[in-house]
Scaffold this active site. Structure first.
Site, PDB file in Angstrom:
ATOM      1  N   LYS A 125       0.932  -1.244   0.009  1.00  0.00           N
ATOM      2  CA  LYS A 125      -0.626  -0.081  -0.366  1.00  0.00           C
ATOM      3  C   LYS A 125       1.012   1.354  -0.052  1.00  0.00           C
ATOM      4  O   LYS A 125       1.564   1.666   0.657  1.00  0.00           O
ATOM      5  CB  LYS A 125      -0.519  -0.298   1.298  1.00  0.00           C
TER       6      LYS A 125
HETATM    7  C1  E4P Z   1      -7.973   1.491   3.448  1.00  0.00           C
HETATM    8  O1  E4P Z   1      -7.428   1.033   2.718  1.00  0.00           O
HETATM    9  C2  E4P Z   1      -8.378   2.680   4.166  1.00  0.00           C
HETATM   10  O2  E4P Z   1      -6.990   2.506   5.229  1.00  0.00           O
HETATM   11  C3  E4P Z   1      -9.091   3.015   5.545  1.00  0.00           C
HETATM   12  O3  E4P Z   1     -10.033   2.960   4.784  1.00  0.00           O
HETATM   13  C4  E4P Z   1      -9.043   4.057   5.935  1.00  0.00           C
HETATM   14  O4  E4P Z   1     -10.931   4.265   6.961  1.00  0.00           O
HETATM   15  P1  E4P Z   1     -10.570   5.826   7.129  1.00  0.00           P
HETATM   16  O5  E4P Z   1     -10.774   6.788   7.283  1.00  0.00           O
HETATM   17  O6  E4P Z   1     -11.977   4.871   8.781  1.00  0.00           O
HETATM   18  O7  E4P Z   1      -9.278   5.705   8.586  1.00  0.00           O
END
Ligand code: E4P
Length: 309
Positions: A125
């Site tokens: 990622k």
């Molecule tokens: C997914 O890959 C993200 O890291 C995640 O959905 C972020 O979500 P949040 O806005 O709840 O932190």
């Protein structure tokens, strides 16, 4: 909320160009009836949340990030790595996104190679941007360069922190396997800031320019989000906009909708053409519940008491 009749035909076309997500195994006579079903991932770093969803066959992937790992109890990089390894092993062969914590290309590439060595199902990622915002001496295109380099090394990537379709397109062009648009954070923002709509002729919403005055807002693509419609639908429209653009240009980077806040966003993002949904475990556990199912089941069990068993 978007109505189903607002969803264009492009989304159907996208389903035709994407690979099957559940291929029928060799030698199996009965083909799987939902081979193009969207995949559901768990958005958590907590193995205790992941295991029951995995065992029930609800999820076929996991996404993590440093915030989720910290929330799950990681208090050092060493413990975070051990927790990530455990998730990768449990999910095999399904993809697990592990986020880079280094922020310069020189350190990100070796860190990505190390994380990728945890299993063939690891996806790296990579934040799409924000590098310059963290440290002005760092190249603003670091994320794109890392995505491209990892693509050239045959390492799968997930471009994260996507807030507009241009970022998604740049990531796809760099070779990203997945893009993660954060629909919940966009929705939160639009609820919180009752932003003024741009004049006619610009179908995009204006968001407060956090880096300067309004006169600078056109300089930053991140100041804009998702094509027209009800402001409260901005998050879901972000998914829609990316899915339509990817469909139009036959881009096979998968749209991994992220940052869910409620149950309604789950079917909405499916209507909008998300290829994959990554959803927090508490939402996944309850989203398919229905009080009439509970009532109906109680009646069936009660009435079946009339029969001999
Ligand atoms: C997914 O890959 C993200 O890291 C995640 O959905 C972020 O979500 P949040 O806005 O709840 O932190």
């Amino acid at each position: 909320m978007l109505r189903p009749d607002e969803i264009p035909a492009h989304i159907g076309m996208r389903r035709k160009i994407m690979d099957d997500t559940l291929p029928t195994p060799e030698g199996k006579l009965l083909p799987h009836p939902a081979e193009k079903a969207p995949r559901i991932f768990a958005d958590t770093g907590d193995i205790k949340e992941i295991r029951p969803l995995h065992d029930a066959g609800i999820i076929s992937g996991v996404t993590t990030n440093p915030t989720l790992m910290k929330k799950a109890g990681a208090d050092s990089w060493e413990s975070a790595k051990n927790m990530m390894k455990e998730i990768v092993k449990l999910l095999d062969p399904h993809p697990v996104s592990l986020e880079l914590t280094e922020i310069t290309k020189e350190k990100m590439i070796p860190q990505a190679e190390k994380l990728a060595s945890y299993g063939h199902n690891v996806v790296i990622k990579v934040p799409i941007g924000g590098y310059e915002a963290v440290d002005s001496s760092i190249d603003r295109n670091t994320g794109l360069k890392v995505l491209h380099e990892l693509w050239s090394r045959d390492i799968k990537t997930n471009a994260t922190l996507i807030f507009n379709s241009t970022q998604a397109l740049w990531a796809a062009r760099a070779g990203a396997t997945y893009v993660s648009p954060f629909l919940g954070r966009v929705a939160d923002y639009m609820y919180k800031h009752d932003a003024v709509e741009m004049p006619l002729g610009n179908s995009l919403y204006h968001m407060e320019d956090h880096r300067g005055g309004k006169e600078n807002s056109r300089l930053f693509n991140t100041s804009y989000v998702a094509a027209g419609g009800d402001r409260k639908d901005a998050g879901i429209r972000l998914i829609h906009e990316i899915a339509v653009i990817f469909a139009n240009y036959r881009i096979k980077t998968e749209v991994l909708a992220a940052s869910y806040r409620n149950d309604v966003q789950v079917p909405e993002s499916l209507l909008c053409g998300a290829d994959i949904l990554t959803v927090p475990a508490p939402i996944l556990m309850a989203v398919a519940d229905h009080p009439l199912t509970d009532e109906g089941m109680k009646a069936f069990v009660e009435d079946s008491k009339a029969f001999d068993h």
